[in-house]
Design an enzyme around this catalytic site. Structure first.
Site, PDB file in Angstrom:
ATOM      1  N   GLU A  44      57.936 -74.021  80.476  1.00 43.62           N
ATOM      2  CA  GLU A  44      59.393 -74.054  80.625  1.00 43.62           C
ATOM      3  C   GLU A  44      59.946 -72.681  80.276  1.00 43.62           C
ATOM      4  O   GLU A  44      59.476 -72.024  79.347  1.00 43.62           O
ATOM      5  CB  GLU A  44      60.017 -75.116  79.710  1.00 43.62           C
ATOM      6  CG  GLU A  44      59.596 -76.540  80.045  1.00 43.62           C
ATOM      7  CD  GLU A  44      60.263 -77.555  79.124  1.00 43.62           C
ATOM      8  OE1 GLU A  44      61.196 -77.168  78.397  1.00 43.62           O
ATOM      9  OE2 GLU A  44      59.832 -78.713  79.142  1.00 43.62           O
ATOM     10  N   PRO A 226      61.002 -34.751  38.525  1.00 46.27           N
ATOM     11  CA  PRO A 226      59.701 -34.997  37.895  1.00 46.27           C
ATOM     12  C   PRO A 226      58.713 -35.797  38.736  1.00 46.27           C
ATOM     13  O   PRO A 226      57.580 -36.007  38.320  1.00 46.27           O
ATOM     14  CB  PRO A 226      60.077 -35.755  36.620  1.00 46.27           C
ATOM     15  CG  PRO A 226      61.365 -36.413  36.936  1.00 46.27           C
ATOM     16  CD  PRO A 226      62.083 -35.506  37.886  1.00 46.27           C
ATOM     17  N   ASP A 249      54.745 -26.016  44.170  1.00 45.92           N
ATOM     18  CA  ASP A 249      53.804 -25.912  43.060  1.00 45.92           C
ATOM     19  C   ASP A 249      53.132 -27.252  42.785  1.00 45.92           C
ATOM     20  O   ASP A 249      53.398 -28.255  43.435  1.00 45.92           O
ATOM     21  CB  ASP A 249      54.496 -25.355  41.804  1.00 45.92           C
ATOM     22  CG  ASP A 249      55.611 -26.243  41.294  1.00 45.92           C
ATOM     23  OD1 ASP A 249      55.465 -27.478  41.320  1.00 45.92           O
ATOM     24  OD2 ASP A 249      56.634 -25.694  40.832  1.00 45.92           O
ATOM     25  N   LYS A 271      50.219 -23.679  39.837  1.00 43.04           N
ATOM     26  CA  LYS A 271      49.533 -23.133  38.674  1.00 43.04           C
ATOM     27  C   LYS A 271      48.935 -24.280  37.883  1.00 43.04           C
ATOM     28  O   LYS A 271      49.600 -25.285  37.647  1.00 43.04           O
ATOM     29  CB  LYS A 271      50.496 -22.350  37.784  1.00 43.04           C
ATOM     30  CG  LYS A 271      51.247 -21.233  38.504  1.00 43.04           C
ATOM     31  CD  LYS A 271      52.223 -20.567  37.583  1.00 43.04           C
ATOM     32  CE  LYS A 271      53.023 -19.508  38.319  1.00 43.04           C
ATOM     33  NZ  LYS A 271      53.942 -20.079  39.293  1.00 43.04           N
ATOM     34  N   GLY A 302      58.743 -28.527  40.701  1.00 39.71           N
ATOM     35  CA  GLY A 302      58.860 -29.767  39.960  1.00 39.71           C
ATOM     36  C   GLY A 302      59.934 -29.635  38.895  1.00 39.71           C
ATOM     37  O   GLY A 302      60.148 -28.557  38.340  1.00 39.71           O
ATOM     38  N   GLY A 303      60.653 -30.730  38.634  1.00 42.88           N
ATOM     39  CA  GLY A 303      61.692 -30.695  37.606  1.00 42.88           C
ATOM     40  C   GLY A 303      62.884 -29.871  38.038  1.00 42.88           C
ATOM     41  O   GLY A 303      63.345 -29.955  39.178  1.00 42.88           O
ATOM     42  N   THR A 332      65.326 -32.491  35.255  1.00 41.71           N
ATOM     43  CA  THR A 332      64.195 -31.930  34.532  1.00 41.71           C
ATOM     44  C   THR A 332      63.322 -33.045  33.957  1.00 41.71           C
ATOM     45  O   THR A 332      63.765 -34.180  33.764  1.00 41.71           O
ATOM     46  CB  THR A 332      64.671 -30.980  33.431  1.00 41.71           C
ATOM     47  OG1 THR A 332      63.545 -30.301  32.891  1.00 41.71           O
ATOM     48  CG2 THR A 332      65.398 -31.720  32.327  1.00 41.71           C
ATOM     49  N   MET A 384      54.507 -28.907  28.744  1.00 44.01           N
ATOM     50  CA  MET A 384      53.201 -28.235  28.862  1.00 44.01           C
ATOM     51  C   MET A 384      52.493 -28.151  27.507  1.00 44.01           C
ATOM     52  O   MET A 384      51.867 -27.148  27.178  1.00 44.01           O
ATOM     53  CB  MET A 384      53.387 -26.826  29.449  1.00 44.01           C
ATOM     54  CG  MET A 384      54.016 -26.829  30.833  1.00 44.01           C
ATOM     55  SD  MET A 384      54.513 -25.185  31.395  1.00 44.01           S
ATOM     56  CE  MET A 384      55.987 -24.889  30.385  1.00 44.01           C
TER      57      MET A 384
END
Length: 459
Positions: A44, A226, A249, A271, A302-303, A332, A384
């Site tokens: 159908e 971050p 980075d 780094k 980053g940050g 940050t 760090m």
């Protein structure tokens, strides 16, 4: 990504739909928009589906499916209410290497229908691979509100004049010209219904485009945050889509990097601890050299660029060389990681000040004003500082900090791999070893750390 988004040219190509009800009709509407020739088989068939078939120059068969029908098709859709028939259609189609979609059965599909946002020749497909169709419809609704109804008319105008632009301008200039078209007065004219004048404006600008001075380069210094791409600013996203080349980075997350324009050249200048793949002075000079080639250069960090990111050194060199630049702040690591860990850096019951400190060892030493850091009602955040953590803990305790002062390590903060290891300043170095904490990791010291069990929301 299991399903690769593709765009099929189906104009006048035969597409077989097995099924004649409302679901089959919905699929037929989409295929009809793509100007496919519809072939339908079902016991159908709805009136609307019958009209769609006839309008496409196709044919319908009131009857049962059989595998010989696949010989006429370039694409197959199974849309019956019988799971066994749908599975048979899928198996038969795959045996002939025909693309097949089985409605509401992803395991039997070799392609799926996305939710589509359409503006003339511009179409955006949103797919979850069949796992979350309600979500894709919600995303479609959001995009519908963001995109101008006149966008399709602008695309049609560009399509009509694409050949003239290609003939008039070398490849290096065409990209900048089209960028001007899609971000300038042309769009406004078309959306106001003045397509004729919009075309004239475009042609006039095209005739004098080669006489323009060569575009000057520029550098965008952008904080990528971050890790979580949702923390980027709108301005950052916009500039990331304009860049010709990106220098990034190690702390830039894969998810953030994916938001850079796909055809931009990518240069890794990251780094690692005790290893610099590209010295900072070379990075500074590379930014200058690329910009002087007329490129839009994205320096993605980053940050935040100015919080232990050496962004100040980079723009100092750019200013010295007379290269224009823009700086876009980023969230940050201290702010992002503490928030995602449920650690408010300055909760009034625990801290009235916060200090950001670099914990990076230089030539094996970490020379800091230790006695100043041992202050009541203060939060200390070390960037760090993972390698130097034993030294940090030893010096703080030697200068009067209570060894029971709460402290935490936030590993890969704001990402899906985020992990928090909490203890005291006296126990944290050993905890870092026990839990195999890896960089990037942020150290937070102070009474606010005790709030994470109560306030932590990101698990």
């Amino acid at each position: 990504m299991r399903y690769l988004p593709l765009a099929f040219d189906l104009k006048r190509r035969p597409c077989l739909i097995v099924g004649g009800g409302s679901i089959a009709t919905r699929k037929a509407r989409l295929l009809n928009k793509a100007e496919a020739r519809l072939l339908v088989v079902a016991p159908e068939i709805t009136d609307e589906l019958r009209q769609l078939v006839l309008g496409s120059g196709g044919e319908y068969i009131v009857g049962r499916y059989h595998a010989d029908l696949l010989k006429q098709a370039d694409m197959v859709v199974a849309a019956t209410n019988d799971a066994s028939i749908n599975a048979t259609v899928s198996a038969d189609a795959q045996a002939l290497r025909l693309p097949v979609n089985v409605v509401d059965s992803p395991k039997h599909c070799t392609f799926t229908f996305p939710s589509i946002v359409e503006r003339g020749p511009v179409s955006i497909g949103i797919s979850s691979g069949g796992s979350a169709p309600v979500l894709t419809r919600m995303l479609r609704a959001q995009l519908e509100t963001l995109l101008s109804p006149g966008l399709g008319l602008v695309a049609e105008l560009a399509g009509r004049l694409r050949g003239k632009v290609k003939a008039a301008l070398p490849e290096a200039q065409r990209k900048d010209f089209w960028h001007w078209v899609f971000n300038g007065p042309i769009v406004g004219q078309v959306e106001r219904g003045d397509a004729a004048n919009a075309e004239q404006t475009l042609l006039e600008e095209l005739s004098r485009w080669e006489d323009r001075p060569a575009p000057s380069g520029e550098v965008y210094l952008i904080g990528g945050g971050p890790g979580d791409p949702d923390l980027l600013t709108f301005r950052a996203l916009r500039l990331m889509q304009q860049a010709d080349v990106v220098l990034y980075d190690r702390l830039v997350s894969t998810e953030v990097l994916e938001l850079v324009r796909r055809d931009a050249e990518r240069i890794y200048v990251g780094k690692k601890r005790q290893f610099h793949s590209v010295p900072q002075d070379d990075i500074n000079q590379l930014l200058v050299d690329l910009a002087k080639e007329g490129k839009k250069v994205l320096r993605l960090k980053g940050g935040d660029p100015f919080i232990f990111g050496r962004g100040g050194e980079e723009i100092d060199r750019l200013a010295e060389a007379g290269v224009p630049f823009q700086v876009v702040p980023g969230i940050t690591a201290a702010v992002g990681c503490s928030a995602y860990s449920g650690i408010p850096l300055t909760h009034r019951d625990h801290a009235q000040s916060v200090r950001f400190i670099t914990g990076h060892l230089k030539e094996g030493d970490l020379v800091l004003p230790w006695r100043e850091l041992v202050t009541p009602n203060q939060t200390i955040v070390f960037y760090m500082g993972l390698t130097g953590l034993p030294t940090i803990a030893q010096e703080l305790i030697a200068n009067g900090m209570d060894p029971e002062t709460p402290a935490a390590l936030v590993e890969k903060g704001t990402t899906r791999e985020q992990r928090v290891v909490a203890g005291t300043i006296g126990t944290l170095p050993e905890l870092a070893k026990t839990h195999n904490v890896e960089a990037p990791a942020l150290t937070i010291i102070g009474g606010v750390v005790t709030l994470r069990d109560k306030l932590g929301w990101y698990k």
